[in-house]
Design a protein around this motif. Structure first.
Motif, PDB file in Angstrom:
ATOM      1  N   ARG A  88       0.826  -1.213   0.000  1.00  0.00           N
ATOM      2  CA  ARG A  88       0.000   0.000   0.000  1.00  0.00           C
ATOM      3  C   ARG A  88       0.860   1.262   0.000  1.00  0.00           C
ATOM      4  O   ARG A  88       0.504   2.257  -0.609  1.00  0.00           O
ATOM      5  N   ARG A  91       1.690   2.036  -3.535  1.00  0.00           N
ATOM      6  CA  ARG A  91       0.541   2.567  -4.263  1.00  0.00           C
ATOM      7  C   ARG A  91       0.331   4.043  -3.912  1.00  0.00           C
ATOM      8  O   ARG A  91       0.030   4.857  -4.782  1.00  0.00           O
ATOM      9  N   PHE A 106      -2.898  -0.354  -8.206  1.00  0.00           N
ATOM     10  CA  PHE A 106      -3.383  -1.283  -7.189  1.00  0.00           C
ATOM     11  C   PHE A 106      -2.171  -1.903  -6.513  1.00  0.00           C
ATOM     12  O   PHE A 106      -1.106  -1.972  -7.114  1.00  0.00           O
ATOM     13  N   THR A 107      -2.359  -2.435  -5.305  1.00  0.00           N
ATOM     14  CA  THR A 107      -1.348  -3.401  -4.890  1.00  0.00           C
ATOM     15  C   THR A 107      -1.665  -4.662  -5.693  1.00  0.00           C
ATOM     16  O   THR A 107      -2.831  -4.891  -6.072  1.00  0.00           O
ATOM     17  N   ARG A 109      -1.847  -7.694  -4.825  1.00  0.00           N
ATOM     18  CA  ARG A 109      -2.785  -8.595  -4.152  1.00  0.00           C
ATOM     19  C   ARG A 109      -4.194  -7.987  -4.117  1.00  0.00           C
ATOM     20  O   ARG A 109      -5.184  -8.726  -4.169  1.00  0.00           O
ATOM     21  N   GLU A 110      -4.289  -6.679  -4.025  1.00  0.00           N
ATOM     22  CA  GLU A 110      -5.601  -6.030  -4.117  1.00  0.00           C
ATOM     23  C   GLU A 110      -6.199  -6.284  -5.494  1.00  0.00           C
ATOM     24  O   GLU A 110      -7.391  -6.618  -5.620  1.00  0.00           O
ATOM     25  N   ARG A 113      -7.483  -9.762  -5.632  1.00  0.00           N
ATOM     26  CA  ARG A 113      -8.694  -9.918  -4.812  1.00  0.00           C
ATOM     27  C   ARG A 113      -9.916  -9.377  -5.560  1.00  0.00           C
ATOM     28  O   ARG A 113     -10.967 -10.020  -5.592  1.00  0.00           O
ATOM     29  N   LEU A 114      -9.767  -8.212  -6.163  1.00  0.00           N
ATOM     30  CA  LEU A 114     -10.879  -7.609  -6.891  1.00  0.00           C
ATOM     31  C   LEU A 114     -11.173  -8.362  -8.185  1.00  0.00           C
ATOM     32  O   LEU A 114     -12.333  -8.611  -8.531  1.00  0.00           O
ATOM     33  N   ARG A 150     -13.966  -2.009  -6.289  1.00  0.00           N
ATOM     34  CA  ARG A 150     -13.625  -1.352  -5.022  1.00  0.00           C
ATOM     35  C   ARG A 150     -14.921  -0.836  -4.390  1.00  0.00           C
ATOM     36  O   ARG A 150     -15.724  -0.176  -5.034  1.00  0.00           O
ATOM     37  N   PRO A 155     -13.109  -5.472   1.887  1.00  0.00           N
ATOM     38  CA  PRO A 155     -11.651  -5.427   2.056  1.00  0.00           C
ATOM     39  C   PRO A 155     -11.219  -6.524   3.021  1.00  0.00           C
ATOM     40  O   PRO A 155     -12.046  -7.061   3.774  1.00  0.00           O
ATOM     41  N   PRO A 159      -5.579  -5.193   6.745  1.00  0.00           N
ATOM     42  CA  PRO A 159      -5.159  -4.469   5.539  1.00  0.00           C
ATOM     43  C   PRO A 159      -3.836  -4.957   4.960  1.00  0.00           C
ATOM     44  O   PRO A 159      -3.613  -4.843   3.750  1.00  0.00           O
ATOM     45  N   ASP A 162      -3.321  -7.122   1.714  1.00  0.00           N
ATOM     46  CA  ASP A 162      -3.205  -6.600   0.345  1.00  0.00           C
ATOM     47  C   ASP A 162      -1.752  -6.345  -0.045  1.00  0.00           C
ATOM     48  O   ASP A 162      -1.480  -5.926  -1.165  1.00  0.00           O
TER      49      ASP A 162
END
Length: 199
Positions: A88, A91, A106-107, A109-110, A113-114, A150, A155, A159, A162
């Motif tokens: 993060r 980012r 994005f990260t 991993r984010e 995930r999305l 998002r 989430p 945190p 991510d």
């Protein structure tokens, strides 16, 4: 041509490994992948541990050895269709350096995930809206669909889930953990790019 940038701190462990994995797996898709670090150790090579992880993932020894770290500048970001930060903090650095890239940053991993919340059919529907564009334009449409998740996808409870853990100057098991976090995330990036370039 599609452009993807991967970003970490020193540009000697996580981001070059991610870049090499993507470049290797997307070699036939017209994708250019670059990497840089927010505190890039200019001209340093990948750590021996990171090179070992790269080789285990089918990356040639010559490619792993050829990497030289770069300090992140605006130039690395202005034309990127997708920016994948390893954590993060990276980012945030991207958003501060080039605010216009925030929507495609994005990260890693984010992003995974999305993206995992969207089926191939949903991604294809998003790409269809840019059918008259080149591959980069179609990828941007797919990335916009991922970004649209998002606020819809919960989430992580923690945190830091991510982030890809920084293994620099840590144990081999930490390097393995870092790579194990990166592997499924790269799979999702490859999936999204494949959908965008198979149209």
């Amino acid at each position: 041509m599609i452009e993807i940038a991967t970003i970490c701190t020193g540009n000697i462990c996580r981001s070059p490994l991610a870049a090499l994995m993507l470049q290797t797996r997307l070699a036939d898709r017209g994708v250019r992948v670059t990497s840089a670090g927010t505190r890039g150790l200019a001209d340093h090579g990948m750590t021996p541990e990171a090179q070992r992880l790269a080789l285990a993932r089918g990356i040639s020894a010559s490619d792993a050895e050829a990497h030289r770290a770069r300090f992140l500048t605006e130039q690395h970001l202005v034309s990127a269709d997708l920016v994948l930060a390893m954590a993060r903090e990276h980012r945030r650095a991207v958003a501060e350096l080039v605010p216009a890239r925030t929507r495609v940053a994005f990260t890693v991993r984010e992003f995974a995930r999305l993206a995992s919340s969207l089926s191939d059919a949903a991604l294809q529907g998003a790409v269809a809206t840019a059918a008259d564009q080149d591959a980069a334009g179609r990828l941007r449409a797919a990335v916009a669909a991922v970004a649209g998740q998002r606020g819809l996808v919960l989430p992580p409870a923690d945190p830091t889930d991510d982030d890809v853990v920084d293994p620099y100057r840590r144990s081999w098991s930490t390097y393995e953990t870092s790579a194990a976090q990166l592997d499924p995330a790269i799979d999702q990036v490859v999936r999204v790019v494949a959908v965008a370039t198979t149209f």
